[in-house]
Design an enzyme around this catalytic site. Structure first.
Site, PDB file in Angstrom:
ATOM      1  N   ASP A 248      16.578 -12.869 -11.281  1.00 12.88           N
ATOM      2  CA  ASP A 248      15.293 -12.115 -10.854  1.00 12.88           C
ATOM      3  C   ASP A 248      15.685 -11.822  -9.440  1.00 12.88           C
ATOM      4  O   ASP A 248      16.556 -12.015  -8.701  1.00 12.88           O
ATOM      5  CB  ASP A 248      14.026 -12.997 -10.551  1.00 12.88           C
ATOM      6  CG  ASP A 248      13.063 -12.537 -11.103  1.00 12.88           C
ATOM      7  OD1 ASP A 248      12.801 -10.989 -10.533  1.00 12.88           O
ATOM      8  OD2 ASP A 248      11.636 -13.368 -10.860  1.00 12.88           O
ATOM      9  N   ASP A 249      14.490 -10.596  -9.107  1.00 11.21           N
ATOM     10  CA  ASP A 249      15.278 -10.238  -7.278  1.00 11.21           C
ATOM     11  C   ASP A 249      14.369 -11.214  -6.468  1.00 11.21           C
ATOM     12  O   ASP A 249      15.171 -11.321  -5.171  1.00 11.21           O
ATOM     13  CB  ASP A 249      14.370  -8.923  -7.044  1.00 11.21           C
ATOM     14  CG  ASP A 249      12.239  -8.943  -7.810  1.00 11.21           C
ATOM     15  OD1 ASP A 249      11.969  -9.455  -6.788  1.00 11.21           O
ATOM     16  OD2 ASP A 249      12.133  -8.794  -8.825  1.00 11.21           O
TER      17      ASP A 249
ATOM     18  N   GLY B 177       0.593  -0.566  -5.048  1.00 13.39           N
ATOM     19  CA  GLY B 177      -0.451  -1.483  -4.611  1.00 13.39           C
ATOM     20  C   GLY B 177      -1.755  -1.070  -5.777  1.00 13.39           C
ATOM     21  O   GLY B 177      -1.888  -0.029  -5.883  1.00 13.39           O
TER      22      GLY B 177
ATOM     23  N   TYR C 184      11.965  -5.738  -3.579  1.00 11.19           N
ATOM     24  CA  TYR C 184      11.506  -5.762  -4.539  1.00 11.19           C
ATOM     25  C   TYR C 184      10.384  -5.021  -4.657  1.00 11.19           C
ATOM     26  O   TYR C 184       9.969  -4.204  -5.586  1.00 11.19           O
ATOM     27  CB  TYR C 184      10.497  -7.376  -4.397  1.00 11.19           C
ATOM     28  CG  TYR C 184       9.419  -6.748  -5.121  1.00 11.19           C
ATOM     29  CD1 TYR C 184       9.451  -7.115  -6.637  1.00 11.19           C
ATOM     30  CD2 TYR C 184       7.397  -6.668  -4.807  1.00 11.19           C
ATOM     31  CE1 TYR C 184       7.938  -6.668  -7.389  1.00 11.19           C
ATOM     32  CE2 TYR C 184       6.483  -7.066  -5.732  1.00 11.19           C
ATOM     33  CZ  TYR C 184       6.440  -7.202  -6.914  1.00 11.19           C
ATOM     34  OH  TYR C 184       5.595  -6.878  -7.110  1.00 11.19           O
TER      35      TYR C 184
ATOM     36  N   ASN D 106      -0.664   1.000   5.297  1.00 12.21           N
ATOM     37  CA  ASN D 106       0.367  -0.046   4.694  1.00 12.21           C
ATOM     38  C   ASN D 106       0.885  -0.628   6.057  1.00 12.21           C
ATOM     39  O   ASN D 106       1.650  -0.347   7.243  1.00 12.21           O
ATOM     40  CB  ASN D 106       1.666   1.300   4.004  1.00 12.21           C
ATOM     41  CG  ASN D 106       2.453   0.111   3.288  1.00 12.21           C
ATOM     42  OD1 ASN D 106       3.592   0.787   3.386  1.00 12.21           O
ATOM     43  ND2 ASN D 106       2.219  -0.995   3.306  1.00 12.21           N
ATOM     44  N   GLY D 107       0.498  -2.065   6.092  1.00  9.40           N
ATOM     45  CA  GLY D 107       0.664  -3.178   6.861  1.00  9.40           C
ATOM     46  C   GLY D 107       0.254  -3.866   6.776  1.00  9.40           C
ATOM     47  O   GLY D 107      -0.703  -4.125   5.973  1.00  9.40           O
TER      48      GLY D 107
ATOM     49  N   CYS E  99       0.956  -1.159  -0.069  1.00  7.83           N
ATOM     50  CA  CYS E  99       0.011  -0.154  -0.094  1.00  7.83           C
ATOM     51  C   CYS E  99       0.977   1.134   0.342  1.00  7.83           C
ATOM     52  O   CYS E  99       1.914   1.131   0.596  1.00  7.83           O
ATOM     53  CB  CYS E  99      -1.547  -0.308   1.563  1.00  7.83           C
ATOM     54  SG  CYS E  99      -2.587  -1.298   1.333  1.00  7.83           S
TER      55      CYS E  99
HETATM   56  O1  LIG Z   1       8.046 -15.832  -7.719  1.00  8.69           O
HETATM   57  P1  LIG Z   1       6.491 -15.846  -7.983  1.00  8.69           P
HETATM   58  O2  LIG Z   1       6.073 -15.580  -6.997  1.00  8.69           O
HETATM   59  O3  LIG Z   1       6.068 -15.323  -9.288  1.00  8.69           O
HETATM   60  O4  LIG Z   1       6.743 -14.269  -7.385  1.00  8.69           O
HETATM   61  C1  LIG Z   1       8.681 -13.301  -8.002  1.00  8.69           C
HETATM   62  C2  LIG Z   1       8.451 -12.484  -9.138  1.00  8.69           C
HETATM   63  O5  LIG Z   1       7.333 -11.178  -9.305  1.00  8.69           O
HETATM   64  C3  LIG Z   1       7.798  -9.946  -8.877  1.00  8.69           C
HETATM   65  O6  LIG Z   1       7.657  -9.587 -10.455  1.00  8.69           O
HETATM   66  P2  LIG Z   1       6.670  -8.608 -10.460  1.00  8.69           P
HETATM   67  O7  LIG Z   1       5.813  -8.899 -12.184  1.00  8.69           O
HETATM   68  O8  LIG Z   1       5.657  -8.653  -9.422  1.00  8.69           O
HETATM   69  O9  LIG Z   1       7.210  -7.227 -10.156  1.00  8.69           O
HETATM   70  P3  LIG Z   1       8.139  -5.701 -11.147  1.00  8.69           P
HETATM   71  O10 LIG Z   1       7.682  -6.176 -13.066  1.00  8.69           O
HETATM   72  O11 LIG Z   1       7.575  -4.674 -10.792  1.00  8.69           O
HETATM   73  O12 LIG Z   1       9.681  -6.297 -10.940  1.00  8.69           O
HETATM   74  C4  LIG Z   1       9.434  -9.905  -8.932  1.00  8.69           C
HETATM   75  O13 LIG Z   1       9.854  -9.556  -9.508  1.00  8.69           O
HETATM   76  C5  LIG Z   1       9.977 -11.116  -9.367  1.00  8.69           C
HETATM   77  O14 LIG Z   1      10.188 -11.872 -10.918  1.00  8.69           O
HETATM   78  N1  LIG Z   2      -0.735  -3.894   2.102  1.00  4.86           N
HETATM   79  C1  LIG Z   2      -0.428  -3.134   2.987  1.00  4.86           C
HETATM   80  O1  LIG Z   2      -0.147  -1.883   3.688  1.00  4.86           O
HETATM   81  C2  LIG Z   2      -2.410  -3.118   2.993  1.00  4.86           C
HETATM   82  C3  LIG Z   2      -2.929  -2.631   4.594  1.00  4.86           C
HETATM   83  C4  LIG Z   2      -4.662  -3.540   5.003  1.00  4.86           C
HETATM   84  N2  LIG Z   2      -3.983  -4.328   5.447  1.00  4.86           N
HETATM   85  C5  LIG Z   2      -5.265  -3.690   3.546  1.00  4.86           C
HETATM   86  O2  LIG Z   2      -4.960  -5.288   3.830  1.00  4.86           O
HETATM   87  O3  LIG Z   2      -5.667  -2.914   3.728  1.00  4.86           O
END
Ligand SMILES: O=P(O)(O)OC[C@H]1O[C@H](OP(=O)(O)OP(=O)(O)O)[C@H](O)[C@@H]1O
Ligand SMILES: NC(=O)CC[C@H](N)C(=O)O
Length: 783
Positions: free
Chosen positions: A600-601, A261, A490, A335-336, A232
């Site tokens: 990947d990250d 979000g 990430y 957020n949280g 969020c």
């Molecule tokens: O193992 P998974 O459950 O698939 O999650 C990990 C992946 O999800 C994210 O990408 P995302 O498409 O959300 O975002 P980005 O394009 O901002 O990196 C992250 O960068 C990985 O690539």
């Molecule tokens: N990602 C978040 O910080 C979510 C805030 C809150 N727990 C919700 O679900 O709306």
């Protein structure tokens, strides 16, 4: 009683009008805020008087100018319209219909100060000397601040011909003659032949829509309106000039927090008389807000939110900010994620007797705070009371929370849980006339809005900003400061600096550290790599550094469809899976007959890795090795990132080899935890601990054990959630719990058991939440 903006001034040309507008903008002169009453009409409308007013649709504002007199047809004497008063005392006629033709003639920037007077020209061109009052009118579009939405400003002057030579001009006025008008700020858009003095009907069009000769820069509208892509995101803004609306800037800021979000977003502003104005709904910033909805969000302070649900449901009723009317009127963005919601719900029901209307932990948190504030029993509160309420709340609540809030007619505030798990900071924009203040999840919002002096809110600290002061207080006893390391891996934007650490630099360092690991593991496995390919977007920074360090070619082998959002934060496994394919396309050229190292990250559920490895193989890759900037994720995140169920995590109960075979890789290489921590910590040694619970299972707040996991998994079973997307409520177990503690014993959860504010008749056709008592502009957005 109101006063004329200027008691006696001869407006000769557009430049003179722009000087007066600028004097109003800078606060030297006062505009007219409401319709003149009969007394004001009788005393203020006289020769020499000048009035500036802003056109507004709001009930309290001014829609058109009325002076109670009867006027002739208009005469255009560039750039003004002139009207001669009809003597005889007839009542003012009804407004003439809007002319149908819309050919705009634009005045580019300040006009020539030496140009002859239009008023004199009107006098000269009149058939006979007119002895009554003459009304002179001119209108502009103005951008009070960069990135603000354009406003319609009007200027009306009155004079008698015989008096005109005696009325001072702008350069004879000691205040006005020193005013410098910024180029391009005031743009006239008069229609040819217009009859009404308020006849402007749309803001300046982009250059392409205007005449070729028009060299004027186009207004800087929030980029969200140009339909480009963008945990969020929270944001609070207080402008020192309460007559300027905060909403356009909050909206722009939210678009910079969209990556935190994508499911819902909202803005609530506080306008005159402490009234709240809201627009919130499911959808991304560009879907929920447009000019129309934004223009109805009145007031110089407000809070905004972009939601990524981690508790409760995807129901639009849980879009934030949340509102409670008692005590005082509070608006709140969170957020949280809280981890002791069950006991808090019990407390709300049995002790506080406050009704929690959704399954959202954020609504619960707001009510805990509100209840504490209520207990002060004060008619009017002050900062001390708020700090006391927040201190109490921090003792009652367990979990992660970075929040912004706004108290009706009082100010905005931000606070952060005692462990500082989720980020929030503040910044200031100083100007000669006062300071604007911003709270935001990430510093990128401050950078983009021209704010400076970014400071993170400290763990357990609360900051309150009113129009007169900024007050900070440590409201919780000291605890381990443990910002979530996953923000750096990430979540956050690379151009943000969180808790003194550049996200970008930390990702570069992750790439450097991973390179060492990769080199070692490749050697151990007797493998070589031909090319390094990132998984866009997040891993790019680290992958580039890794490639440079290993002196390997770096290629963008996966091309990202920029119109598909982040897949990891999408709801539902099916949707995530489908979107990896929609989002990424493998270029055969870069994969065929090569040993590729995909960086990947993180590997969370393994959805992305599994799909892209297959894609790489489909286009001819010989061997596919995956390197992850973070260690295997084996434990749920309970602090605001949606990794709820251990069974969903690909690394849960698996060793590295088994992970590789599950996702179809020839080899997987993970960053070690010490290396990851060092990649981040090296930029701020004051941070001794980072929350790494998803890697270690060690939760800084405590209270997270096997029993809790089991409970969590039953509440937030991912597949169940994915299937019920789009329904009114999708957290059955929790819904029942909420209903029961509030004394409503339903045998089975029904779709609208806990969504009174939105699932019932109040739900409008576009699915927005008409929170009782708030002016909601979402449903009018496209009407
Ligand atoms: O193992 P998974 O459950 O698939 O999650 C990990 C992946 O999800 C994210 O990408 P995302 O498409 O959300 O975002 P980005 O394009 O901002 O990196 C992250 O960068 C990985 O690539
Ligand atoms: N990602 C978040 O910080 C979510 C805030 C809150 N727990 C919700 O679900 O709306």
């Amino acid at each position: 009683m109101q006063q004329a903006t200027h008691p006696r001034l001869h407006l000769r040309n557009a430049h003179d009008a722009h000087v007066v507008f600028e004097a109003v903008r800078q606060g030297f002169l006062r505009p007219i805020a409401r319709r003149l009453d009969e007394r004001e009409k009788a005393t203020l409308i006289r020769s020499g008087a000048v009035f500036v007013w802003e056109e507004s649709e709001s009930a309290s504002g001014l829609k058109r100018w009325t002076d109670g007199r009867l006027w002739s047809q208009s005469r255009m004497r560039e750039p003004y319209l002139f009207y001669d008063e009809k003597l005889g005392g007839d009542p003012e006629p009804l407004p003439s219909p809007q002319p149908s033709f819309k050919t705009f003639r634009f005045v580019n920037g300040p006009s020539r100060g030496t140009a002859p007077s239009s008023a004199v020209s009107h006098q000269e061109r009149s058939v006979s000397m007119h002895h009554g009052l003459v009304k002179q009118a001119y209108s502009v579009w103005v951008l009070p601040r960069p990135n603000a939405l354009p406003r319609k400003w009007h200027i009306i002057a009155y004079f008698l011909h015989e008096d005109l030579p005696l009325i001072p001009t702008v350069d004879q006025d000691p205040c006005l003659r020193s005013i410098i008008v910024p180029a391009g700020l005031y743009r006239s858009g008069k229609r040819d032949g217009m009859e009404e003095d308020d006849a402007l009907d749309s803001p300046p069009r982009p250059l392409a829509h205007r005449s070729r000769t028009d060299s004027m820069p186009r207004p800087t509208l929030p980029s969200i309106f140009s339909a480009t892509e963008y945990v969020c995101g929270i944001l609070g803004l207080l402008l020192h000039d309460s007559t300027i609306d905060a909403a356009p800037e909050i909206c722009e800021g939210l678009s910079l927090l969209q990556h935190r979000g994508q499911d819902a977003c909202g803005i609530v502003t506080c306008g005159p008389k402490g009234r709240f104005y809201q627009c919130k709904a499911n959808g991304m910033v560009r879907d929920v807000f447009d000019h129309n909805s934004i223009s109805k969000l009145i007031g110089g302070m407000g809070v905004g939110h972009t939601r990524y649900p981690t508790a409760g449901s995807f129901n639009n009723a849980e879009a934030q900010p949340f509102y409670v009317n008692s005590p005082y009127g509070i608006v709140f963005g969170h957020n949280g994620n809280l981890i002791n919601t069950e006991s808090l719900l019990q407390y709300m029901d049995a002790t506080a007797h406050r009704h929690i209307n959704t399954s959202s932990d954020s609504e619960l948190l707001l009510n805990i705070f509100a209840n504490n504030l209520q207990q002060t029993g004060k008619f009017r509160i002050n900062e001390e009371d708020i700090f006391t309420a927040l201190g109490g709340m921090m003792k009652q609540v367990k979990g992660a929370y970075a929040c912004v809030a706004m108290l009706a007619g009082f100010g905005i505030m931000a606070f952060r849980d005692p462990n500082g798990i989720r980020p929030v900071g503040m910044a200031v924009r100083r100007s000669g006339s006062g300071n604007d203040y911003l709270f935001a999840s990430e510093s990128v919002v401050a950078d983009a809005g021209g704010f400076s002096e970014w400071q993170d809110v400290k763990p357990g600290e609360a900051v309150i900003i009113t129009r007169s002061r900024v007050t900070r207080r440590q409201v919780a006893p000291p605890a381990t400061f443990a910002p979530d390391i996953f923000e750096y891996v990430y979540f956050a934007r690379p151009d943000s600096v969180l808790d003194g650490i550049s996200v970008y630099r930390s990702r570069m360092a992750m790439g450097d550290a991973l390179a060492v690991q990769v080199k070692r593991v490749l050697a151990e496995n007797n493998l070589t790599v031909d090319v390094v390919i990132p998984v866009p977007d997040t891993s790019r920074v680290a992958a580039l550094n890794l490639a440079q360090k290993l002196q390997l070619p770096y290629r963008e082998g996966f091309i990202k469809n920029r119109y598909v959002g982040r897949t990891f934060i999408m709801p539902g496994q099916e949707m995530r899976k489908k979107n990896v394919r929609r989002k990424l396309n493998a270029m055969a050229l870069e994969f065929a007959d090569k040993n590729v190292l995909i960086v990947d990250d993180s590997i969370v559920r393994g959805t992305t890795s599994k799909e892209i490895i297959q894609m790489a193989k489909d286009v001819g890759a010989k061997k596919v090795i995956v390197a992850s900037c973070s260690p295997p994720i084996r434990y749920p995140n309970v602090y605001g990132i949606d990794m709820p169920s251990r069974r969903e995590l690909v690394a849960y109960g698996r060793d590295t080899e088994s992970i590789a075979s599950t996702i179809g890789a020839d080899l997987v290489i993970f960053q070690s935890l010490p290396d990851l921590i060092e990649s981040v910590r090296q930029f701020n040694r004051d941070i001794t601990t980072l929350d790494c619970s998803v890697f270690t299972g060690d939760y800084v707040t405590r209270g997270v054990d096997e029993e809790y996991f089991v409970h969590l998994e039953s509440l937030r079973e991912d597949n169940a959630r994915g299937k019920t997307m789009g329904m009114v409520d999708v957290a059955p177990a929790k819904a029942v719990a909420a209903a029961q503690v509030n004394g409503v014993h339903s045998s089975a959860p029904r779709s609208n058991d806990v969504t009174l504010g939105s699932g019932g008749p109040l739900l409008n056709s576009r699915g927005s939440d008409d929170t009782v008592g708030l002016h909601n502009s979402f449903n009018t957005a496209r009407s």
